[in-house]
Every structure is written in structure tokens, then in C-alpha cells.
Design a protein around this motif. Structure first.
Motif, PDB file in Angstrom:
ATOM      1  N   GLN A  39       0.962  -1.057   0.062  1.00  0.00           N
ATOM      2  CA  GLN A  39       0.099   0.144  -0.105  1.00  0.00           C
ATOM      3  C   GLN A  39       1.172   1.259   0.012  1.00  0.00           C
ATOM      4  O   GLN A  39       1.670   1.322   1.081  1.00  0.00           O
ATOM      5  CB  GLN A  39      -1.122  -0.224   1.277  1.00  0.00           C
ATOM      6  CG  GLN A  39      -1.959  -1.309   1.133  1.00  0.00           C
ATOM      7  CD  GLN A  39      -2.656  -1.139   2.502  1.00  0.00           C
ATOM      8  OE1 GLN A  39      -2.523  -0.142   3.325  1.00  0.00           O
ATOM      9  NE2 GLN A  39      -3.457  -2.197   2.589  1.00  0.00           N
ATOM     10  N   LEU A  40       0.719   2.193  -0.862  1.00  0.00           N
ATOM     11  CA  LEU A  40       1.704   3.278  -1.151  1.00  0.00           C
ATOM     12  C   LEU A  40       1.717   4.196  -0.036  1.00  0.00           C
ATOM     13  O   LEU A  40       2.917   4.290   0.426  1.00  0.00           O
ATOM     14  CB  LEU A  40       1.143   3.816  -2.293  1.00  0.00           C
ATOM     15  CG  LEU A  40       1.856   5.382  -2.664  1.00  0.00           C
ATOM     16  CD1 LEU A  40       3.198   4.719  -3.100  1.00  0.00           C
ATOM     17  CD2 LEU A  40       1.271   5.953  -3.881  1.00  0.00           C
ATOM     18  N   SER A  41       0.627   4.466   0.732  1.00  0.00           N
ATOM     19  CA  SER A  41       0.718   5.362   1.992  1.00  0.00           C
ATOM     20  C   SER A  41       1.476   4.788   3.009  1.00  0.00           C
ATOM     21  O   SER A  41       2.190   5.519   3.656  1.00  0.00           O
ATOM     22  CB  SER A  41      -0.694   5.568   2.210  1.00  0.00           C
ATOM     23  OG  SER A  41      -1.626   4.608   2.677  1.00  0.00           O
ATOM     24  N   GLU A  42       1.087   3.273   3.242  1.00  0.00           N
ATOM     25  CA  GLU A  42       1.651   2.740   4.395  1.00  0.00           C
ATOM     26  C   GLU A  42       3.180   2.508   4.149  1.00  0.00           C
ATOM     27  O   GLU A  42       4.434   2.830   5.025  1.00  0.00           O
ATOM     28  CB  GLU A  42       1.139   1.480   4.672  1.00  0.00           C
ATOM     29  CG  GLU A  42      -0.271   1.317   5.042  1.00  0.00           C
ATOM     30  CD  GLU A  42      -0.197   2.002   6.396  1.00  0.00           C
ATOM     31  OE1 GLU A  42       0.611   1.579   7.206  1.00  0.00           O
ATOM     32  OE2 GLU A  42      -1.072   2.682   6.659  1.00  0.00           O
ATOM     33  N   LYS A  43       3.836   2.328   2.809  1.00  0.00           N
ATOM     34  CA  LYS A  43       5.193   2.294   2.557  1.00  0.00           C
ATOM     35  C   LYS A  43       5.969   3.578   2.708  1.00  0.00           C
ATOM     36  O   LYS A  43       7.081   3.684   3.363  1.00  0.00           O
ATOM     37  CB  LYS A  43       5.396   1.850   1.225  1.00  0.00           C
ATOM     38  CG  LYS A  43       5.036   0.042   1.260  1.00  0.00           C
ATOM     39  CD  LYS A  43       5.682  -0.302  -0.332  1.00  0.00           C
ATOM     40  CE  LYS A  43       5.334  -1.819  -0.074  1.00  0.00           C
ATOM     41  NZ  LYS A  43       6.230  -2.698   0.666  1.00  0.00           N
ATOM     42  N   ILE A  44       5.192   4.522   2.267  1.00  0.00           N
ATOM     43  CA  ILE A  44       5.779   5.736   2.595  1.00  0.00           C
ATOM     44  C   ILE A  44       5.831   6.237   3.865  1.00  0.00           C
ATOM     45  O   ILE A  44       6.823   6.897   4.563  1.00  0.00           O
ATOM     46  CB  ILE A  44       4.955   7.062   1.606  1.00  0.00           C
ATOM     47  CG1 ILE A  44       5.065   6.901   0.091  1.00  0.00           C
ATOM     48  CG2 ILE A  44       5.318   8.275   2.050  1.00  0.00           C
ATOM     49  CD1 ILE A  44       4.467   7.655  -0.653  1.00  0.00           C
ATOM     50  N   LYS A  45       4.825   5.839   4.778  1.00  0.00           N
ATOM     51  CA  LYS A  45       4.889   6.342   6.253  1.00  0.00           C
ATOM     52  C   LYS A  45       5.980   5.700   6.964  1.00  0.00           C
ATOM     53  O   LYS A  45       6.804   6.289   7.681  1.00  0.00           O
ATOM     54  CB  LYS A  45       3.497   6.186   6.890  1.00  0.00           C
ATOM     55  CG  LYS A  45       3.327   6.264   8.325  1.00  0.00           C
ATOM     56  CD  LYS A  45       2.125   6.073   8.762  1.00  0.00           C
ATOM     57  CE  LYS A  45       1.778   4.593   8.849  1.00  0.00           C
ATOM     58  NZ  LYS A  45       0.435   4.253   9.584  1.00  0.00           N
ATOM     59  N   VAL A  46       6.135   4.318   6.465  1.00  0.00           N
ATOM     60  CA  VAL A  46       7.125   3.658   7.282  1.00  0.00           C
ATOM     61  C   VAL A  46       8.353   3.999   6.813  1.00  0.00           C
ATOM     62  O   VAL A  46       9.275   4.155   7.493  1.00  0.00           O
ATOM     63  CB  VAL A  46       6.941   2.027   6.968  1.00  0.00           C
ATOM     64  CG1 VAL A  46       8.199   1.291   7.450  1.00  0.00           C
ATOM     65  CG2 VAL A  46       5.853   1.650   7.715  1.00  0.00           C
ATOM     66  N   LEU A  47       8.640   4.279   5.605  1.00  0.00           N
ATOM     67  CA  LEU A  47      10.016   4.706   5.011  1.00  0.00           C
ATOM     68  C   LEU A  47      10.245   6.017   5.635  1.00  0.00           C
ATOM     69  O   LEU A  47      11.561   6.420   6.102  1.00  0.00           O
ATOM     70  CB  LEU A  47       9.853   5.190   3.609  1.00  0.00           C
ATOM     71  CG  LEU A  47      11.326   4.999   2.995  1.00  0.00           C
ATOM     72  CD1 LEU A  47      12.188   3.942   3.112  1.00  0.00           C
ATOM     73  CD2 LEU A  47      10.955   5.306   1.196  1.00  0.00           C
ATOM     74  N   LYS A  48       9.523   7.055   5.795  1.00  0.00           N
ATOM     75  CA  LYS A  48       9.718   8.353   6.338  1.00  0.00           C
ATOM     76  C   LYS A  48      10.353   8.127   8.027  1.00  0.00           C
ATOM     77  O   LYS A  48      10.927   8.697   8.379  1.00  0.00           O
ATOM     78  CB  LYS A  48       8.517   9.431   6.439  1.00  0.00           C
ATOM     79  CG  LYS A  48       8.362   9.811   4.607  1.00  0.00           C
ATOM     80  CD  LYS A  48       7.298  10.574   4.893  1.00  0.00           C
ATOM     81  CE  LYS A  48       7.173  11.417   3.731  1.00  0.00           C
ATOM     82  NZ  LYS A  48       8.016  12.469   3.450  1.00  0.00           N
ATOM     83  N   HIS A  49       9.723   7.032   8.517  1.00  0.00           N
ATOM     84  CA  HIS A  49       9.885   6.977  10.135  1.00  0.00           C
ATOM     85  C   HIS A  49      11.380   6.245  10.096  1.00  0.00           C
ATOM     86  O   HIS A  49      12.411   6.773  10.779  1.00  0.00           O
ATOM     87  CB  HIS A  49       9.272   5.918  10.641  1.00  0.00           C
ATOM     88  CG  HIS A  49       7.902   6.592  11.157  1.00  0.00           C
ATOM     89  ND1 HIS A  49       7.856   7.308  12.290  1.00  0.00           N
ATOM     90  CD2 HIS A  49       6.411   6.257  10.697  1.00  0.00           C
ATOM     91  CE1 HIS A  49       6.643   7.539  12.479  1.00  0.00           C
ATOM     92  NE2 HIS A  49       5.694   7.158  11.602  1.00  0.00           N
ATOM     93  N   ILE A  50      11.566   5.424   9.023  1.00  0.00           N
ATOM     94  CA  ILE A  50      13.275   4.984   8.946  1.00  0.00           C
ATOM     95  C   ILE A  50      14.303   5.763   8.713  1.00  0.00           C
ATOM     96  O   ILE A  50      15.254   6.069   9.369  1.00  0.00           O
ATOM     97  CB  ILE A  50      13.253   3.807   7.887  1.00  0.00           C
ATOM     98  CG1 ILE A  50      12.394   2.668   8.316  1.00  0.00           C
ATOM     99  CG2 ILE A  50      14.738   3.256   7.549  1.00  0.00           C
ATOM    100  CD1 ILE A  50      12.114   1.616   7.163  1.00  0.00           C
ATOM    101  N   GLU A  51      13.875   6.908   7.866  1.00  0.00           N
ATOM    102  CA  GLU A  51      14.685   8.109   7.433  1.00  0.00           C
ATOM    103  C   GLU A  51      15.013   8.863   8.749  1.00  0.00           C
ATOM    104  O   GLU A  51      16.235   9.314   8.680  1.00  0.00           O
ATOM    105  CB  GLU A  51      14.020   8.946   6.350  1.00  0.00           C
ATOM    106  CG  GLU A  51      14.670  10.265   6.203  1.00  0.00           C
ATOM    107  CD  GLU A  51      13.967  11.087   5.088  1.00  0.00           C
ATOM    108  OE1 GLU A  51      14.660  11.523   4.319  1.00  0.00           O
ATOM    109  OE2 GLU A  51      12.935  11.157   5.278  1.00  0.00           O
TER     110      GLU A  51
END
Length: 288
Positions: A91-103
Motif C-alpha cells: 500500500q503506497l501510503s503505508e510504505k511511504i509512512k514507514v520509509l519516512k520513519h526509517i529515514e
């Protein structure tokens, strides 16, 4: 494979192997040496567990972080990692949210691999400040047995993280193939038209489902017929992939047969619902 749980630092993350080990491998012939003390796996579900076990079996320390409710405290354990793999649902929104947390937690040069099957890698990578370190990985339906993995390179990706991900996949026993960030990548660009044609042949009543699968298995030497395979993949997941390719490429060979839409609407999704093209009395047995 039984996971060896050394300790549980807190709810939401688990050490899979003992920390403190140092794993080294060369980045290609004549390349530099990559050193890893710990891998961070961020996500949920079956694939995350499988990857944890693969790293464990290869002697690479790994820590698994659940991403159902990402938070700075939970993600902070990733600071001690040298490599991150994200395995949240497609899911695009979930992947972006997690990626931002990782960043926000890990160093800007740390490679990040994200698992992906049909979304745009470039779109996901562009959501963070250093998209050049993001690499895509496409595992297949039975990732615990299927060795093939597509290693996907977006327009932004630089050479070093791409090569690091490629070599790391070999280190855990996968067989990586290189592909570009295009709709369907390599395998699905070839696979979806084949499946569409096979399912349409069944819908047109050219033969029975059993004979169609037998013809493909014995006549072409495929390990599994297309209708059995569709049930294993999940008809809903297959429909999503086919529709995504059709919408991206505007080519009718990617348009799924209407039968698939009707079956998904009826709740027939394959093995996971015990009914697809075949009926299942258990997760393994087909009712003929």
C-alpha cells in the motif's frame, strides 16, 4: 525453520540472531568490502518472518521491527544496523509512512531495500531526502522456497546501494536478477499476459480446468498449471497486479479476464478462502 529468539528488548521488536557478529562480503569482482553487524527488518507478516530466518541461516544478525504502529521509540533500535529491509504490505501510503520513519532514525547513507510487486519504486523513494539509497526487491509467492528475487533500480538509485542489495541477496541464498523500475518489472510483464490468456481459454470453454493445467505442466514443462498457480497466488492479488499493469501500460494484453473479476467479487480468492478455480478441503489438498 524455527526462529531462535535471543532476547526481546521491548514490545514490537525481536533480535533474531546474536548481536556483535561481523559479516563481510565483497561487492562484485574486485569491489570493496561491505561489513554488516546487524540487519534491520521493518514490517509485518509472513515475508518478514521468512527473511529473518534466511538471514539467521546465513549467519547474518538481524532485528525484526513490527511496523503496524511505527514510532521513534520502536524504530530507534535500527540505529545499530548497517542495512534496512522494509516488508510492509503493498500500500503506497503505508510504505511511504514507514520509509519516512526509517529515514528519521538511520544515517543518510544507509541502504534501504523495500519489498514491492507493482507500485512505482521512484514514487516511494522520492518521498525521502536521499532517494538514491532506496532499492526495490520483488520476492515471489512462496518466498520460503522460491529463490528468485528481482532487484529493482529506480532512476534515482546510485550504484553502491544497488550493488550492496544485489550481493546481500546472494549472501542469503537468493538468485537475484536485475531489472528497471517499470510497470510489472521483468517477471510480471511476462507473466500476466500468459496468465490472462490461459484463464481466458478456460472461460471460453476450450477445455476443462484439469486438462488445461495438465497441458501446461506436461506440454510446456511448467511445474504448476496456470489455474492452480492463480489459486496459490490469490485471485485478488493477481487481479490487482493485472489491473495495475493495464492502467499503467494501456495495453489490452494486461487486462484481466472478466471471470477473474466475478470470482473475486464472489469471494473466491483461491487457497486462502478454500475456493478458487479449485476447491480446497485444507490448505494443501485439491478437490478434483
Amino acid at each position: 525453520m524455527r526462529a531462535i529468539l535471543e532476547r526481546k528488548p521491548a514490545k514490537g521488536f525481536t533480535n533474531i540472531t546474536k548481536p556483535g557478529c561481523l559479516v563481510q562480503f565483497k561487492l562484485g569482482e574486485g569491489g570493496s568490502i561491505m561489513q554488516i553487524q546487524q540487519i534491520g527488518i521493518v514490517g509485518s507478516g509472513h515475508l518478514g518472518t521468512i527473511l529473518s530466518q534466511k538471514f539467521q541461516g546465513s549467519g547474518i544478525p538481524a532485528i525484526y521491527v513490527e511496523a503496524n504502529e511505527p514510532s521513534p521509540a520502536k524504530m530507534s533500535v535500527l540505529q545499530d544496523c548497517q542495512f534496512i529491509i522494509e516488508v510492509v504490505p503493498e500500500q503506497l501510503s503505508e510504505k511511504i509512512k514507514v520509509l519516512k520513519h526509517i529515514e528519521e532514525i538511520v544515517p543518510s547513507e544507509m541502504p534501504i531495500a523495500i519489498t514491492i510487486s507493482s507500485l512505482s519504486l521512484a514514487e516511494i523513494a522520492s518521498s525521502i531526502r536521499n532517494p538514491e539509497r532506496v532499492v526495490g526487491l520483488h520476492f515471489f509467492t512462496q518466498a520460503n522456497r522460491d529463490k528468485l528475487v528481482e532487484v529493482i533500480r529506480s532512476l534515482q538509485c546510485s550504484d553502491t546501494p544497488y550493488l550492496q542489495v544485489y550481493e546481500l541477496m546472494k549472501k542469503i541464498g537468493q538468485v537475484p536478477v536485475r531489472t528497471k523500475d517499470v510497470p510489472g518489472f521483468l517477471i510480471n510483464r511476462l507473466f500476466v499476459p500468459y496468465m490472462n490468456h490461459a484463464i481466458q481459454s478456460y472461460e471460453d470453454e476450450l477445455t476443462t480446468k484439469e486438462d488445461l493445467d495438465t497441458a501446461i505442466e506436461l506440454g510446456l514443462g511448467y511445474p504448476m498449471g496456470p489455474l492452480k498457480l492463480a489459486d496459490v497466488i490469490g485471485l485478488d492479488d493477481y487481479l490487482f497486479t493485472a489491473n495495475t499493469l493495464f492502467q499503467e501500460l494501456y495495453d489490452t494484453k494486461y487486462a484481466p479476464p472478466s471471470l477473474v473479476n466475478r470470482m473475486v467479487d464472489a469471494g473466491y480468492q483461491g487457497k486462502k478462502t478454500q475456493k478458487g478455480f479449485y476447491e480446497y478441503s485444507s490448505l494443501e489438498e485439491v478437490k478434483e
